[in-house]
Motif scaffolding. Structure first.
Motif, PDB file in Angstrom:
ATOM      1  N   ASN A  16       0.825  -1.197   0.000  1.00  0.00           N
ATOM      2  CA  ASN A  16       0.000   0.000   0.000  1.00  0.00           C
ATOM      3  C   ASN A  16       0.865   1.253   0.000  1.00  0.00           C
ATOM      4  OD1 ASN A  16       0.629  -1.010   2.735  1.00  0.00           O
ATOM      5  ND2 ASN A  16      -0.225   0.932   3.363  1.00  0.00           N
ATOM      6  N   THR A  17       0.277   2.369  -0.474  1.00  0.00           N
ATOM      7  CA  THR A  17       1.004   3.622  -0.361  1.00  0.00           C
ATOM      8  C   THR A  17       1.164   3.955   1.100  1.00  0.00           C
ATOM      9  OG1 THR A  17      -1.074   4.822  -0.577  1.00  0.00           O
ATOM     10  CG2 THR A  17       0.219   4.507  -2.576  1.00  0.00           C
ATOM     11  N   ASN A  18       2.094   4.859   1.391  1.00  0.00           N
ATOM     12  CA  ASN A  18       2.477   5.117   2.779  1.00  0.00           C
ATOM     13  C   ASN A  18       1.283   5.487   3.635  1.00  0.00           C
ATOM     14  OD1 ASN A  18       4.358   5.346   4.839  1.00  0.00           O
ATOM     15  ND2 ASN A  18       4.566   7.538   4.533  1.00  0.00           N
ATOM     16  N   THR A  19       0.505   6.449   3.192  1.00  0.00           N
ATOM     17  CA  THR A  19      -0.669   6.891   3.926  1.00  0.00           C
ATOM     18  C   THR A  19      -1.379   7.930   3.083  1.00  0.00           C
ATOM     19  OG1 THR A  19      -1.464   8.061   5.869  1.00  0.00           O
ATOM     20  CG2 THR A  19       0.748   8.599   5.138  1.00  0.00           C
ATOM     21  N   ILE A  27       3.005  13.411  -2.732  1.00  0.00           N
ATOM     22  CA  ILE A  27       4.361  13.675  -3.211  1.00  0.00           C
ATOM     23  C   ILE A  27       5.093  12.349  -3.364  1.00  0.00           C
ATOM     24  CG2 ILE A  27       6.589  14.738  -2.660  1.00  0.00           C
ATOM     25  CD1 ILE A  27       4.448  16.747  -3.417  1.00  0.00           C
ATOM     26  N   ARG A  28       5.707  12.152  -4.534  1.00  0.00           N
ATOM     27  CA  ARG A  28       6.401  10.889  -4.818  1.00  0.00           C
ATOM     28  C   ARG A  28       7.910  11.161  -4.862  1.00  0.00           C
ATOM     29  NH1 ARG A  28       3.230   7.950  -9.700  1.00  0.00           N
ATOM     30  NH2 ARG A  28       3.366   6.082  -8.406  1.00  0.00           N
ATOM     31  N   VAL A  29       8.631  10.346  -4.094  1.00  0.00           N
ATOM     32  CA  VAL A  29      10.065  10.555  -3.914  1.00  0.00           C
ATOM     33  C   VAL A  29      10.819   9.286  -4.301  1.00  0.00           C
ATOM     34  CG1 VAL A  29      11.890  11.134  -2.257  1.00  0.00           C
ATOM     35  CG2 VAL A  29       9.596  12.141  -1.999  1.00  0.00           C
ATOM     36  N   ILE A  30      11.870   9.438  -5.095  1.00  0.00           N
ATOM     37  CA  ILE A  30      12.785   8.340  -5.406  1.00  0.00           C
ATOM     38  C   ILE A  30      14.066   8.587  -4.620  1.00  0.00           C
ATOM     39  CG2 ILE A  30      13.966   7.043  -7.210  1.00  0.00           C
ATOM     40  CD1 ILE A  30      10.916   7.041  -7.468  1.00  0.00           C
ATOM     41  N   ASP A  47       7.744  10.334   6.758  1.00  0.00           N
ATOM     42  CA  ASP A  47       7.032  10.595   8.005  1.00  0.00           C
ATOM     43  C   ASP A  47       5.923  11.620   7.819  1.00  0.00           C
ATOM     44  OD1 ASP A  47       8.123   8.908  10.008  1.00  0.00           O
ATOM     45  OD2 ASP A  47       9.924  10.133  10.096  1.00  0.00           O
ATOM     46  N   MET A  48       6.100  12.524   6.875  1.00  0.00           N
ATOM     47  CA  MET A  48       5.095  13.555   6.617  1.00  0.00           C
ATOM     48  C   MET A  48       4.131  13.165   5.504  1.00  0.00           C
ATOM     49  SD  MET A  48       5.392  15.886   8.872  1.00  0.00           S
ATOM     50  CE  MET A  48       5.843  14.576  10.043  1.00  0.00           C
ATOM     51  N   GLY A  49       4.142  11.881   5.114  1.00  0.00           N
ATOM     52  CA  GLY A  49       3.126  11.362   4.216  1.00  0.00           C
ATOM     53  C   GLY A  49       3.535  11.143   2.784  1.00  0.00           C
ATOM     54  N   ALA A  50       4.760  11.519   2.393  1.00  0.00           N
ATOM     55  CA  ALA A  50       5.200  11.298   1.016  1.00  0.00           C
ATOM     56  C   ALA A  50       5.371   9.807   0.741  1.00  0.00           C
ATOM     57  CB  ALA A  50       6.518  12.031   0.758  1.00  0.00           C
ATOM     58  N   ASP A  51       5.166   9.411  -0.506  1.00  0.00           N
ATOM     59  CA  ASP A  51       5.414   8.025  -0.925  1.00  0.00           C
ATOM     60  C   ASP A  51       6.867   7.944  -1.375  1.00  0.00           C
ATOM     61  OD1 ASP A  51       5.083   5.373  -1.674  1.00  0.00           O
ATOM     62  OD2 ASP A  51       4.331   5.896  -3.664  1.00  0.00           O
ATOM     63  N   VAL A  52       7.732   7.364  -0.533  1.00  0.00           N
ATOM     64  CA  VAL A  52       9.178   7.336  -0.779  1.00  0.00           C
ATOM     65  C   VAL A  52       9.584   5.938  -1.218  1.00  0.00           C
ATOM     66  CG1 VAL A  52      11.468   7.730   0.197  1.00  0.00           C
ATOM     67  CG2 VAL A  52       9.533   9.136   0.940  1.00  0.00           C
ATOM     68  N   ILE A  53      10.222   5.846  -2.384  1.00  0.00           N
ATOM     69  CA  ILE A  53      10.729   4.577  -2.911  1.00  0.00           C
ATOM     70  C   ILE A  53      12.221   4.510  -2.639  1.00  0.00           C
ATOM     71  CG2 ILE A  53      10.917   3.076  -4.913  1.00  0.00           C
ATOM     72  CD1 ILE A  53       8.029   3.743  -4.086  1.00  0.00           C
ATOM     73  N   LYS A  54      12.636   3.577  -1.801  1.00  0.00           N
ATOM     74  CA  LYS A  54      14.050   3.365  -1.486  1.00  0.00           C
ATOM     75  C   LYS A  54      14.635   2.441  -2.549  1.00  0.00           C
ATOM     76  CE  LYS A  54      17.782   2.730   1.280  1.00  0.00           C
ATOM     77  NZ  LYS A  54      18.682   3.774   1.794  1.00  0.00           N
ATOM     78  N   VAL A  55      15.577   2.956  -3.333  1.00  0.00           N
ATOM     79  CA  VAL A  55      16.204   2.176  -4.409  1.00  0.00           C
ATOM     80  C   VAL A  55      17.594   1.748  -3.961  1.00  0.00           C
ATOM     81  CG1 VAL A  55      16.965   2.191  -6.812  1.00  0.00           C
ATOM     82  CG2 VAL A  55      14.929   3.496  -6.142  1.00  0.00           C
ATOM     83  N   GLU A  56      17.829   0.436  -3.937  1.00  0.00           N
ATOM     84  CA  GLU A  56      19.121  -0.110  -3.535  1.00  0.00           C
ATOM     85  C   GLU A  56      19.676  -0.988  -4.649  1.00  0.00           C
ATOM     86  OE1 GLU A  56      19.194  -1.529   0.734  1.00  0.00           O
ATOM     87  OE2 GLU A  56      17.022  -1.361   0.455  1.00  0.00           O
ATOM     88  N   GLY A  57      21.005  -1.129  -4.677  1.00  0.00           N
ATOM     89  CA  GLY A  57      21.609  -2.097  -5.571  1.00  0.00           C
ATOM     90  C   GLY A  57      21.265  -3.503  -5.100  1.00  0.00           C
ATOM     91  N   PRO A  58      21.540  -4.510  -5.917  1.00  0.00           N
ATOM     92  CA  PRO A  58      21.204  -5.890  -5.548  1.00  0.00           C
ATOM     93  C   PRO A  58      21.814  -6.339  -4.224  1.00  0.00           C
ATOM     94  CG  PRO A  58      21.710  -5.757  -7.873  1.00  0.00           C
ATOM     95  CD  PRO A  58      22.044  -4.407  -7.297  1.00  0.00           C
ATOM     96  N   ASN A  59      22.950  -5.743  -3.804  1.00  0.00           N
ATOM     97  CA  ASN A  59      23.573  -6.104  -2.527  1.00  0.00           C
ATOM     98  C   ASN A  59      23.077  -5.252  -1.360  1.00  0.00           C
ATOM     99  OD1 ASN A  59      25.213  -8.157  -3.649  1.00  0.00           O
ATOM    100  ND2 ASN A  59      26.705  -6.626  -4.311  1.00  0.00           N
ATOM    101  N   GLY A  60      22.275  -4.253  -1.651  1.00  0.00           N
ATOM    102  CA  GLY A  60      21.673  -3.462  -0.588  1.00  0.00           C
ATOM    103  C   GLY A  60      22.528  -2.288  -0.128  1.00  0.00           C
TER     104      GLY A  60
END
Length: 414
Positions: A16-19, A27-30, A47-60
């Motif tokens: 689900n989206t953050n909230t 607001i959408r954040v990469i 924390d303030m409601g933005a939809d934040v996508i955490k992008v990591e490499g395959p090793n994290g």
């Protein structure tokens, strides 16, 4: 070092989206950043409601491997700055990985990264290009030594910048070795400054319709935090000195050992000095005209400190805290982290958040250090497992099929 485990059930859990609440809802954040400063910025947005996508490499993210780990094997360091985000893996070293990032940016409002300038250029994170391709986008670049100058491509961490900016040089006991601050305040404050700059850029976009480039660095943060210490040198040629728990420009103002533990107290103005003397039963000091001002007390600094040190040893920290507090003298007992995080004052102000992880286990994280209304945090999602939301996010942002995603996994793109 503990290796992160990739979660392959991304389409089923926490998709689900953050909230729908919060001032930044919609607001959408990469967030393609790592470690502390930039991820903390992303967490504040979540924390303030933005939809934040955490992008990591395959090793994290590298801090997934930093101890200590909780009962589920997750890094407490990683958990501290990645709450509320959805997590995906994407190999930006591959051409296809970069293409997917570009497609995601078309539907995003903010990009956060902390690649060194030359590395960002190799990965195609070019602010000038983005201005042409995504004029709506706010690009936030966070570095160690700033975006300009010969040192711009140097890596750096909190302790290095505490040293470089001169802060560590006046932190420690007099005539003793320089000491690092116990908390990574340069990292964390850089995250706060970047968050503030992004909010400013979002407000600017409302007015102009255009995005902008936002930059922050550990160096600029550390120099900015010099505050009155820096201005004292710039304007008066006065360098700050090491004074242990004290402050070179004020006396008394430091930690004192009591019969049981230490407390910190002080008189930062002359009226408080008189009340402080009364609280400890030293009316002779209160009425001494040669100690009436801070400038006079500085001249007799060690004498004043010795008198107070001897006095505080006569009673417990709890009793002194009560006596000083009753007369309006600033005072705080020397807490451990455990004591601070279980104190009623910390809890009632929402600085411990109770959440549930992906396995249904209760977890506790630090709260947001500011509030909007009465809500401690609009984020409902725990820190993501590595790659937890990859499939769902790629379906949403890039319209990839299950077969497409499976092929990307085989190719090492995600």
């Amino acid at each position: 070092m503990q290796q992160p485990q990739q979660n392959t059930t991304s389409a089923k859990a926490n998709t689900n989206t953050n909230t729908s609440e919060g001032p930044l809802a919609g607001i959408r954040v990469i967030d393609v950043s790592r470690v502390l400063a930039a991820p903390f910025c992303g967490q504040l947005l979540a924390d303030m409601g933005a939809d934040v996508i955490k992008v990591e490499g395959p090793n994290g993210d590298e801090n997934r491997g930093w101890a200590p780990f909780n009962a589920s094997g997750e890094s407490c360091n990683f958990m501290s700055v990645n709450r509320g985000k959805r997590g995906i893996t994407l190999n930006l070293k591959t051409e296809r990985g970069r293409e997917i990032l570009y497609e995601m940016l078309a539907g995003a409002d903010v990009l956060i990264h902390n690649y060194l300038p030359d590395v960002a250029e190799v990965l195609g994170i070019d602010e000038t290009l983005f201005r042409e391709k995504y004029p709506h986008l706010i690009v936030c670049g966070i570095s160690a030594f700033g975006a300009k100058g010969d040192m711009r491509n140097r890596p750096g961490y909190d302790s290095l910048l505490q040293a470089f900016a001169g802060i560590m040089g006046f932190t420690g006991e007099r005539d003793g070795q320089s000491v690092r601050s116990g908390v990574s305040f340069v990292d964390m404050t850089t995250g706060v400054f970047a968050y503030s700059a992004i909010l400013s850029a979002l407000m600017g976009r409302v007015r102009t319709g255009k995005g902008s480039n936002v930059r922050a660095s550990l160096l600029e943060t550390a120099l900015g935090l010099l505050s009155y210490h820096g201005v004292s040198w710039l304007e008066a040629g006065v360098l700050p000195q090491k004074e242990g728990s004290g402050l070179w420009s004020q006396v008394p103002y430091q930690a004192f050992q009591c019969k049981d533990v230490e407390l910190v107290t002080g008189a930062l103005n002359d009226a408080t000095w008189r009340r402080m003397c009364q609280a400890i039963g030293r009316l002779d000091l209160r009425d001494d005209p040669t100690l009436a001002t801070n400038a006079q007390r500085l001249e007799r600094r060690q004498e004043v400190i010795d008198i107070f040190a001897e006095t505080f040893l006569q009673d417990t920290a709890a009793n002194w805290t009560r006596k000083l507090g009753e007369l309006g003298v600033p005072v705080a007992p020397m807490h451990t982290v455990a004591e601070a995080l279980t104190h009623e004052q910390s809890l009632i102000n929402g600085m411990v958040l109770n959440m549930t992880d992906q396995d249904g286990k209760a977890i506790r994280l630090l709260g947001v250090p500011f509030k909007v209304g009465d809500t401690a945090s609009f984020a409902r999602r725990p820190p993501p497992r590595l790659g937890e939301h990859t499939e769902h996010v790629l379906r949403e942002y890039v319209s990839l099929s299950t077969a497409d995603i499976a092929e990307l996994r085989e190719q090492g793109v995600i």
